[in-house]
Design a protein around this motif. Sequence first.
Motif, PDB file in Angstrom:
ATOM      1  N   ALA A 152      -3.320  21.065 -14.587  1.00 29.82           N
ATOM      2  CA  ALA A 152      -3.547  20.895 -16.027  1.00 29.82           C
ATOM      3  C   ALA A 152      -2.313  21.340 -16.791  1.00 29.82           C
ATOM      4  CB  ALA A 152      -4.768  21.703 -16.458  1.00 29.82           C
ATOM      5  N   GLY A 209       0.312  20.412 -19.657  1.00 26.22           N
ATOM      6  CA  GLY A 209       0.460  19.557 -20.826  1.00 26.22           C
ATOM      7  C   GLY A 209       1.915  19.255 -21.115  1.00 26.22           C
ATOM      8  N   GLY A 258      -2.549  17.341 -17.701  1.00 26.05           N
ATOM      9  CA  GLY A 258      -2.920  17.915 -18.991  1.00 26.05           C
ATOM     10  C   GLY A 258      -2.647  16.970 -20.143  1.00 26.05           C
ATOM     11  N   SER A 277      -4.654  23.566 -21.284  1.00 30.46           N
ATOM     12  CA  SER A 277      -3.500  23.468 -20.383  1.00 30.46           C
ATOM     13  C   SER A 277      -3.306  24.803 -19.684  1.00 30.46           C
ATOM     14  CB  SER A 277      -2.218  23.123 -21.154  1.00 30.46           C
ATOM     15  OG  SER A 277      -2.303  21.860 -21.766  1.00 30.46           O
ATOM     16  N   SER A 303      -9.222  24.405 -15.646  1.00 30.18           N
ATOM     17  CA  SER A 303      -8.428  25.542 -16.115  1.00 30.18           C
ATOM     18  C   SER A 303      -9.342  26.744 -16.268  1.00 30.18           C
ATOM     19  CB  SER A 303      -7.766  25.200 -17.447  1.00 30.18           C
ATOM     20  OG  SER A 303      -8.745  24.893 -18.409  1.00 30.18           O
TER      21      SER A 303
END
Length: 964
Positions: free
Chosen positions: A10, A12, A59, A87, A934
Amino acid sequence: MAPGSLRDTATGVFVGAMADDFAQLTARRDAGATTRHTLAGTRRTLLANRISRTLGLRGPSLCVDTGQSSSLVAVHLACESLRRGESRTALAAGIHLVLDPGGTLAVERFGALSPNGRCRTFDAAADGYVRGEGGVVLMLKLLSRATADGDRVHCVIRGSAVNNDGQDSDGTAVPSPRGQEAVIRAACAAAQAAPADVQYVELHGTGTRVGDPVEAAALGAAYGSARDARTPLLVGSAKTNVGHLEGAAGIVGLLKAGLGIAHRRIPASLGFDTPHPRIPLGELRLRVVTGPLPWPDGERPRCAGVSAFGMGGTNAHVLLTEAPGEPAPADAATSGPAARPAAWPVPWVLSGRDAADTGRQAARLRDFLATVPDASPRDIGFSLATTRTPLRHRAVVLADGADARLAALDALADGGRHTGTVTGFAGGPDGGAAPLAFLFPGQGAQRLGAGRELYAADPVFAEALDEVCAHLDPLLDRPLRDVMWARPGSPEAGLLDRTAFTQPALFALAVALHRLFAHRGVAPDRLIGHSVGEIAAAHAAGVLSLADACTLVAARGDLMQQLPARGAMAAVEAAEDEVVPLLDGAGVCLAAVNGPRATVVSGDEEAVEAVAAHWRTRGRRTRRLSVSHAFHSAHMDPMLDDFAAVAGRLTYRAPATPVVSGLTGRPAEGIDTPGHWVRQVREPVRFHDGLLTLRDLGCATYLELGPDAVLASMAREALTAVPDAAFTAALRRGRPETQTAAAALATVHAQGRDLDWAAVIPGGRRVALPTRVFLRKRHWPFPETESGRHHAVPDTAERAPQPSLAEPGPAGGAAPGTTEPLPVVPGDREHHAPAQAAPDRRRVTALVRDAVAEVLGLAPGEPVPLTRAFKEIGFDSLGAVEFRDRIGSALGIALAPTLTYDHPTPAAVVDRLLALTAPVARATSPGLPPAFRSDAPDPAHEPVAVVGMGCRFPGGVVSPEGLW
């Protein structure tokens, strides 16, 4: 951090950009130059998405455009995503290129450019800015996670805020002091910091007549009112150094402020001589930094603000503080034996697309080492292994000493070989590892003293061997280690060749080696054992617990030892089908098939000698084995019932790791039953068949866990046709054991396997090293004679014809000279043209290479990687269709839609095409057939750590330190 470690996480991506000059330039070209790549390839909308796709990130992925505040807003959004738990890691970036003359003309007509070509922030002579270009990327994590992960923290983002001016100003592009003051106060609140805590502010600071006074007023209201005249707020602007990067300007300022915090120094803001008449610095409690200064207030935590304001009124402000102090290193006396650095060579790993690329990486590292002669080899090794994703061609430098390591790097750089270097090729899917097989040797491989050096040097191995011996010693006449490591020539030394001790000793050593390699992250895909070695393989696979495996191996050796010491065994250079006709009724049995012309016979001494003599007279090699009993023959029959009784009392489980049985040479069936182990004593060892099975299962790396390289040598001779295969052993006679085991680990990694580098290089820290040497490739959309910057964009541009998706011509599936595509037979089968001469490999390879180059748009003469996956070299689904149709059209056959899926490299397609176009009868065959979570959100004010920084600017600046 190695990019590959972020795949499917995850992570971003937040990219700030406000210009798309490249798209503007390409849009002015002839309409015929537009291809299927134009839409996706020129839109800044996809900037973040391309990064996410390239790195496999799951993400959020978005491009942020709020004008000149874009990149700082991207940082703000990244921090919020981290705090929400959306994230786990974030990449925040800003990028700006000045490519289109029309963009510069628009800025000049707007009145923002300096006629004098200098940015003089807050100065009376300020008359605008100079456009700059470059890019910055920051890697962000929550501070708690960065600390737990052991990351280097450059600085900490304590808080940030974003707002808009609303209707406060006199126009859309006119800034508002009220809006800027509000965003600063909001950022301080988010950071839970008082305005007086901030010692420096990196200004938006464009040097414009309107913008500078507004920004100064807002700073005075928000920060100046909280301090007295003796401690004014220090301010400066990176635009005086590198120009205005517009959409990327904010993150450039953040990079400068972060570097200043890390270095405890504030760089000068250039071009300031006389304060602007509308900026009363004294009243506002502001001071422009005109020369390098040590960071003020040395007793207080370093704190800086960073501003960026968009011309549409979107304002951003970020507060940075220094990184927390690094935790003290763990005490080696209390961190456990497995955590202590062992006396092992420190590997330095390098990789590239090919040998030449790896050589370039070696040359860069060699040159870097000349500048840091006192650098820690352990830290360098750990950083090389953990901060970059390994590519297909790999090299591991194991040389001992600075001079030897430099010599090894020199050899790699020059394309040569060095004795202290292991090289290999990751030939598995997508550049990963092909399957790995562990080989466990049987009787005859024993060696006095094997494992003694490792026991002294490595706590993991020592603990494992102690545990095995604790189970075995009560079952033996004396402690096993006393026999294994007896003084040569002593009475105890001779006991190692007695079956009752030989088999437990081999088992104990193999299990300890297996634990050692497992601790360093090496997990096999397949296991095979030779004779008694299969018990170690079964334990490694989870079939037998350690206690039960020790019971089984001790009983096996003891019961065999109790048999009369008679009979013989001999190895002959002959194939199984040559030997078997000589054995019927002759008192001799087939004991093992170790190779295509390597057979072992066992039985009555006279009969064995007769078979050996038969082959000697025919010029074949034979060798009498030094054994006390005729194993795997009728001589074992008297112990089978007692052994079956022992095996029947044990507990068995299905193997967790697949085992290829030496009993059948095939994947083991019934290995979790007592009967298997009884048959295994009596019947031949079909090790060669097992090797062929491992080959057919795709194994390309073979690691022997025993005293020497007995089985690895057999495998090397039997599997010469396996491309890029590697054969290695954990230990070798007459060689330092830690060196040999380290070389085996290096071989496994060089073949594509990842390792647990914290275990391989304990105590290593991440340190700054030179980045990869990239192979530069020009992507300018104009002919070499046309720059696009200083000349008019041409109305037309010559280029190779491109296929049209709407009107497929010959490259879209039709035969040359026709408009009808060749039919594809229903199902996953290729349709074959009836009368087609079979092309040779050279022609097909050239055809495939040219088709790949055409689909990818490679320049003439640019190399095409034939052994890399289509996905890896840039194919998408439409590219795969275009490639298939080009090939099919050229050969006059219609190929399956899944051609590049079923045959994922150009080389594999060549093989497929040769099979399809062979003159013999062609049998078509059917094609082969992450979630993430997450952690729970952290508190809203959790600090965000900047754990990575990268940048590119004109003038050869390729790192933050270069900018500094």
